[in-house]
Design a protein around this motif. Structure first.
Motif, PDB file in Angstrom:
ATOM      1  N   LYS A 216       0.819  -1.104  -0.039  1.00  0.00           N
ATOM      2  CA  LYS A 216       0.156   0.410  -0.132  1.00  0.00           C
ATOM      3  C   LYS A 216       1.148   1.149   0.054  1.00  0.00           C
ATOM      4  O   LYS A 216       0.471   2.280   0.280  1.00  0.00           O
ATOM      5  CB  LYS A 216      -0.856   0.332   1.589  1.00  0.00           C
ATOM      6  N   VAL A 217       2.223   0.803  -0.365  1.00  0.00           N
ATOM      7  CA  VAL A 217       3.053   2.876  -0.577  1.00  0.00           C
ATOM      8  C   VAL A 217       3.593   1.918  -1.352  1.00  0.00           C
ATOM      9  O   VAL A 217       4.563   1.104  -2.536  1.00  0.00           O
ATOM     10  CB  VAL A 217       4.160   2.049   0.182  1.00  0.00           C
ATOM     11  N   ILE A 218       2.963   3.385  -2.735  1.00  0.00           N
ATOM     12  CA  ILE A 218       3.398   3.341  -4.037  1.00  0.00           C
ATOM     13  C   ILE A 218       4.793   4.253  -4.568  1.00  0.00           C
ATOM     14  O   ILE A 218       4.794   5.645  -4.072  1.00  0.00           O
ATOM     15  CB  ILE A 218       1.994   3.551  -5.647  1.00  0.00           C
ATOM     16  N   ASN A 219       5.995   3.896  -5.568  1.00  0.00           N
ATOM     17  CA  ASN A 219       6.560   4.425  -5.170  1.00  0.00           C
ATOM     18  C   ASN A 219       7.443   4.841  -6.513  1.00  0.00           C
ATOM     19  O   ASN A 219       7.086   3.692  -7.443  1.00  0.00           O
ATOM     20  CB  ASN A 219       7.902   4.002  -4.705  1.00  0.00           C
ATOM     21  N   ILE A 220       7.710   6.231  -6.873  1.00  0.00           N
ATOM     22  CA  ILE A 220       8.135   5.762  -8.243  1.00  0.00           C
ATOM     23  C   ILE A 220       9.758   5.480  -8.790  1.00  0.00           C
ATOM     24  O   ILE A 220      10.097   6.929  -8.163  1.00  0.00           O
ATOM     25  CB  ILE A 220       7.297   7.421  -9.065  1.00  0.00           C
ATOM     26  N   HIS A 221      10.241   5.524  -9.636  1.00  0.00           N
ATOM     27  CA  HIS A 221      11.766   5.701  -9.534  1.00  0.00           C
ATOM     28  C   HIS A 221      11.978   6.206 -11.597  1.00  0.00           C
ATOM     29  O   HIS A 221      10.812   5.649 -11.677  1.00  0.00           O
ATOM     30  CB  HIS A 221      12.244   4.060  -9.209  1.00  0.00           C
ATOM     31  N   HIS A 222      13.533   7.084 -11.291  1.00  0.00           N
ATOM     32  CA  HIS A 222      13.258   7.377 -12.609  1.00  0.00           C
ATOM     33  C   HIS A 222      13.769   6.722 -13.952  1.00  0.00           C
ATOM     34  O   HIS A 222      15.160   7.048 -14.197  1.00  0.00           O
ATOM     35  CB  HIS A 222      14.632   8.738 -12.264  1.00  0.00           C
ATOM     36  N   SER A 223      14.267   5.316 -12.938  1.00  0.00           N
ATOM     37  CA  SER A 223      14.479   4.762 -14.405  1.00  0.00           C
ATOM     38  C   SER A 223      13.513   3.156 -14.467  1.00  0.00           C
ATOM     39  O   SER A 223      13.107   2.250 -13.573  1.00  0.00           O
ATOM     40  CB  SER A 223      16.078   4.075 -14.357  1.00  0.00           C
ATOM     41  N   PHE A 224      14.300   2.392 -15.565  1.00  0.00           N
ATOM     42  CA  PHE A 224      14.242   0.838 -15.605  1.00  0.00           C
ATOM     43  C   PHE A 224      14.258   0.022 -14.592  1.00  0.00           C
ATOM     44  O   PHE A 224      15.527   0.488 -14.206  1.00  0.00           O
ATOM     45  CB  PHE A 224      14.381  -0.070 -17.039  1.00  0.00           C
TER      46      PHE A 224
END
Length: 313
Positions: A216-224
């Motif tokens: 229930k924690v969504i993170n956005i990462h700046h790459s594949f």
């Protein structure tokens, strides 16, 4: 009756009510619940749940299924209208549990009678934050944004623009455990948050935080993932002369940046692109990928298994 009397008597034709236009009659509003199931692939699963819902007077609006043949696992998402049910929720829930026990399945049933409450955690980068807030204002994200948490004051004015409570927790290595305890208390006890979004929050959350908000924690990462983990990712990508850059939205877990991947996207890069071009293109990917992942979670279109995600359309 004599002939003169008959002439004086007038017959008034009966008045008939004007026919109603079917389009003017208000249709009963559908009450749509979402049922997600997964477990060992066996014959009769689809039929069993269809018969169960039909037997309780519910109509299936949409059903999508998938099978992982290598793992012998079956997945299904069913959206059904329970406005016409002739039993109650307890009876349906009991029936779902009975069928799942029979087929060794696990399930999640959301009646969709309350909006999910979300909190956004940010630092100084605001592109993902603005995208979430504007999409929410436009009605594209069906949820209630109840809080913003940051380790900086920089974005307080954004929160005030959207009338969202803004909480600043200064984090140091010495105070990290205590501060995170306070954050969890705010999120769970005060706001009763269902989902936490790390919108370029530049702090590592603990294993305990991930356990409390399991998937229930969504993170956005700046790459594949796992490419270019760490600082100055676009500079390092530029130094390597990459031809593609990407963004990855995933559930945060105790294993840093190795949680189940929800959504990814890419864009092409050429030798003509400078670092600033990579940053600009990368940020566009980040905010779109994050919104897509959040929307899938809010609409109960994700099933997590074996550190992977099934994401239904």
């Amino acid at each position: 009756m004599s002939e003169p009397e008959a002439k004086r008597t007038k017959t008034t034709p009966a008045k008939t009510a004007p026919a109603k236009d079917p389009e003017e009659e208000p249709a009963s509003e559908a009450k749509v619940a979402i049922l997600r199931i997964h477990g060992p692939d066996k014959k009769g699963i689809v039929a069993a749940f269809s018969q169960l819902l039909y037997g309780h007077g519910c109509g299936i609006i949409n059903a999508e299924q998938s099978t992982d043949t290598a793992a012998n696992l079956f997945f299904q998402r069913i959206a059904f209208d329970y406005s016409t049910m002739h039993t109650d929720r307890t009876a349906i829930t009991h029936g779902v549990k009975e069928v799942c026990d029979r087929f060794s399945m696990t399930y999640s049933l959301n009646w969709n009678d309350t909006k999910k409450k979300i909190a956004i955690m940010v630092s100084k980068y605001d592109h993902c934050l603005w995208e979430l807030l504007l999409r929410h204002r436009a009605g594209e994200l069906d949820c209630e944004i109840v809080a913003m948490i940051s380790n900086h004051e920089d974005l307080r004015s954004v929160a005030e623009t959207f009338d969202i409570p803004y909480h600043v927790f200064k984090v140091t290595k010495a105070t990290k455990a205590k501060v995170e305890e306070e954050e969890l208390k705010l999120l769970k006890d005060v706001h009763n948050v269902d989902l936490v979004i790390l919108a370029r929050y530049m702090q590592i959350i603990s294993d305990n935080f991930c356990r409390v908000f399991d998937h229930k924690v969504i993170n956005i990462h700046h790459s594949f993932l796992p490419a270019f983990i760490g600082g100055r990712p676009y500079h390092r990508a530029h130094d390597r002369g990459v031809k593609l850059i990407g963004a990855t939205a995933h559930y945060a877990t105790a294993d840093l940046d190795e949680g189940p991947i929800i959504e990814q996207d890419i864009t092409r890069i050429s030798h003509r692109d400078a670092v600033n071009d990579l940053i600009r293109k990368g940020r566009l990917l980040e905010k779109n990928v994050l919104v897509t992942a959040v929307k899938a979670h809010l609409e109960d279109r994700i099933i997590v298994y074996n550190n992977k995600c099934v994401v239904f359309d």
